[in-house]
Design a protein around this motif. Structure first.
Motif, mmCIF file in Angstrom:
data_model
loop_
_atom_site.group_PDB
_atom_site.id
_atom_site.type_symbol
_atom_site.label_atom_id
_atom_site.label_comp_id
_atom_site.label_asym_id
_atom_site.label_seq_id
_atom_site.Cartn_x
_atom_site.Cartn_y
_atom_site.Cartn_z
ATOM 1 N N GLN A 162 0.792 -1.218 0.000
ATOM 2 C CA GLN A 162 0.000 0.000 0.000
ATOM 3 C C GLN A 162 0.828 1.273 0.000
ATOM 4 N N ALA A 163 1.915 1.262 0.711
ATOM 5 C CA ALA A 163 2.709 2.471 0.842
ATOM 6 C C ALA A 163 3.124 2.993 -0.534
ATOM 7 N N GLU A 164 3.085 2.113 -1.519
ATOM 8 C CA GLU A 164 3.610 2.469 -2.825
ATOM 9 C C GLU A 164 2.564 3.039 -3.792
ATOM 10 N N ILE A 165 1.268 2.831 -3.493
ATOM 11 C CA ILE A 165 0.283 3.023 -4.555
ATOM 12 C C ILE A 165 -0.084 4.488 -4.808
ATOM 13 N N VAL A 166 0.257 4.956 -5.994
ATOM 14 C CA VAL A 166 -0.157 6.299 -6.411
ATOM 15 C C VAL A 166 -0.685 6.188 -7.833
ATOM 16 N N LEU A 167 -1.859 6.738 -8.089
ATOM 17 C CA LEU A 167 -2.369 6.772 -9.460
ATOM 18 C C LEU A 167 -2.277 8.196 -9.990
ATOM 19 N N ASP A 168 -1.478 8.359 -11.017
ATOM 20 C CA ASP A 168 -1.332 9.669 -11.653
ATOM 21 C C ASP A 168 -2.417 9.785 -12.723
ATOM 22 N N LEU A 169 -3.454 10.554 -12.429
ATOM 23 C CA LEU A 169 -4.642 10.557 -13.284
ATOM 24 C C LEU A 169 -4.370 11.159 -14.660
ATOM 25 N N LEU A 170 -3.510 12.170 -14.709
ATOM 26 C CA LEU A 170 -3.209 12.778 -16.017
ATOM 27 C C LEU A 170 -2.434 11.817 -16.906
ATOM 28 N N ALA A 171 -1.525 11.067 -16.282
ATOM 29 C CA ALA A 171 -0.755 10.080 -17.053
ATOM 30 C C ALA A 171 -1.688 8.992 -17.582
ATOM 31 N N LEU A 172 -2.650 8.585 -16.743
ATOM 32 C CA LEU A 172 -3.607 7.564 -17.192
ATOM 33 C C LEU A 172 -4.477 8.095 -18.326
ATOM 34 N N GLN A 173 -4.859 9.358 -18.217
ATOM 35 C CA GLN A 173 -5.676 9.981 -19.259
ATOM 36 C C GLN A 173 -4.919 10.000 -20.591
ATOM 37 N N GLU A 174 -3.635 10.355 -20.479
ATOM 38 C CA GLU A 174 -2.805 10.414 -21.674
ATOM 39 C C GLU A 174 -2.731 9.052 -22.366
ATOM 40 N N LYS A 175 -2.682 8.001 -21.564
ATOM 41 C CA LYS A 175 -2.600 6.645 -22.125
ATOM 42 C C LYS A 175 -3.978 6.072 -22.418
ATOM 43 N N ASN A 176 -5.012 6.912 -22.319
ATOM 44 C CA ASN A 176 -6.376 6.447 -22.568
ATOM 45 C C ASN A 176 -6.807 5.320 -21.639
ATOM 46 N N LYS A 177 -6.366 5.401 -20.389
ATOM 47 C CA LYS A 177 -6.662 4.304 -19.469
ATOM 48 C C LYS A 177 -7.615 4.703 -18.341
ATOM 49 N N LEU B 8 -14.449 3.961 -9.521
ATOM 50 C CA LEU B 8 -14.291 2.638 -8.924
ATOM 51 C C LEU B 8 -13.679 1.658 -9.931
ATOM 52 N N PHE B 9 -14.225 1.684 -11.172
ATOM 53 C CA PHE B 9 -13.666 0.830 -12.223
ATOM 54 C C PHE B 9 -12.203 1.192 -12.450
ATOM 55 N N LEU B 10 -11.951 2.493 -12.466
ATOM 56 C CA LEU B 10 -10.593 2.981 -12.693
ATOM 57 C C LEU B 10 -9.643 2.412 -11.632
ATOM 58 N N LEU B 11 -10.046 2.511 -10.371
ATOM 59 C CA LEU B 11 -9.224 2.022 -9.271
ATOM 60 C C LEU B 11 -9.008 0.512 -9.390
ATOM 61 N N LYS B 12 -10.099 -0.188 -9.690
ATOM 62 C CA LYS B 12 -10.010 -1.650 -9.750
ATOM 63 C C LYS B 12 -9.192 -2.121 -10.953
#
Ligand code: HEC
Length: 280
Positions: free
Chosen positions: A36-51, A78-82
């Motif tokens: 857990q200590a490691e988990i970061v979701l960079d939303l802009l990076a995901l957007q760029e990759k269409n994810k 929620l889908f995004l996180l999962k």
């Protein structure tokens, strides 16, 4: 010498495997905390990759930022996180989700609550005027927009403080609930514990102590504690009503009583004796 070493390693291994059979559960928790200590979701990076996932339109009744019913183009958070995280590896009950915003604001909520609540990440306001993604948000007389993302819910009570509705969100971070508590908790001082509980609820989203916490407001403890350069009485009054000290102050009036403020200041005084050291 070498054989002694090998022997040691082998017996350690043996003990370890016995332990891991009998205490599988505890071990699993330890592992998940590390993950857990490691988990970061960079939303802009995901957007760029269409994810980010599939676009949809959601309706929010009584939106707490716009104070009316709103419609947004959004993705299911929620889908995004999962999609990005194997939640079976996360100790959900003991995890916080922290929303990192452009200006350093870092509100957080229990991951468990987040997972129950139909969260959506809005990226465009259906009613936005031409040339903009959002209807303007007016706050303290300033106009702003919600870019790049605004976190909304379709089934959460809009007046419950536990639910966070941040805009200008750029990252989701999952963190163990205990992580901050261990470092910032005044374990050996009951009086300061009261103020700590208030601090956690009211202040940590915007202020750091020893580098831990939000960055919208200044660090309060390190290298100099605010208790060292403010008169105590002024500090207590400032926390109750910042605007009575500074014109156009960015810190909101939080509705805390003078006594609560004194308790927070007692905690800040305690922390001034427990500053960040070079080793952490
Ligand atoms: C929404 C964000 C936010 C919250 C919540 C918040 N603050 Fe602040 N705080 C700020 C900002 C921004 C400033 C800088 C104010 C300014 O000068 O405009 C500030 C300034 C301060 C200062 C003055 C620091 C200095 O060096 O002069 C103190 C002390 C302080 N806050 C304490 C607190 C305490 C204690 C709490 C919780 C009860 C709290 N704040 C909650 C945003 C916040």
């Amino acid at each position: 010498m070498k054989t002694v070493k090998t022997h040691l390693i082998l017996s350690c291994f043996f003990i370890f495997s016995v332990l891991s059979c009998n205490q599988k559960k505890e071990q699993k928790i330890e592992q998940t905390v590390n993950v857990q200590a490691e988990i970061v979701l960079d939303l802009l990076a995901l957007q760029e990759k269409n994810k980010l996932g599939k676009d949809t339109v959601v309706t929010v009744i009584n939106d707490p930022v716009y104070h009316k019913t709103k419609k947004y183009h959004a993705v299911n958070a929620l889908f995004l996180l999962k999609n990005e995280i194997d939640l079976s590896k996360v100790d959900i009950k003991n995890t916080l989700i922290i929303f990192e915003c452009i200006d350093g604001y870092k509100p957080e909520m229990p991951l468990e609550l987040f997972l129950e609540t139909n969260p959506f990440l809005a990226f465009k306001d259906v009613d936005a005027p031409k040339g903009s993604n959002w209807e303007k948000i007016v706050k303290n007389g300033n106009e702003m927009d919600a870019d790049p993302f605004y976190l909304v819910y379709t089934s959460a009570p809009t007046d419950d403080q536990e639910y966070k509705w941040p805009y200008n969100v750029i990252k989701f971070r999952l963190e163990s609930k205990n992580k901050n508590i261990e470092v910032l908790q005044p374990k050996d001082d009951e009086k300061a514990m009261k103020g700590f509980a208030l601090y956690q609820k009211q202040c940590i989203t915007c202020h750091a102590i020893n580098g831990i916490g939000g960055e919208m407001g200044p660090e309060l403890n390190y290298p100099k504690s605010v208790t060292e350069y403010w008169k105590e009485r002024d500090l207590v009054d400032y926390i109750v009503n910042p605007a009575s000290f500074r014109h156009k102050v960015k810190m909101p009036t939080l509705g805390i009583t003078k006594q609560e403020s004194q308790e927070i200041v007692d905690y800040l005084k305690y922390m001034s004796e427990h500053k960040k050291t070079n080793s952490n």
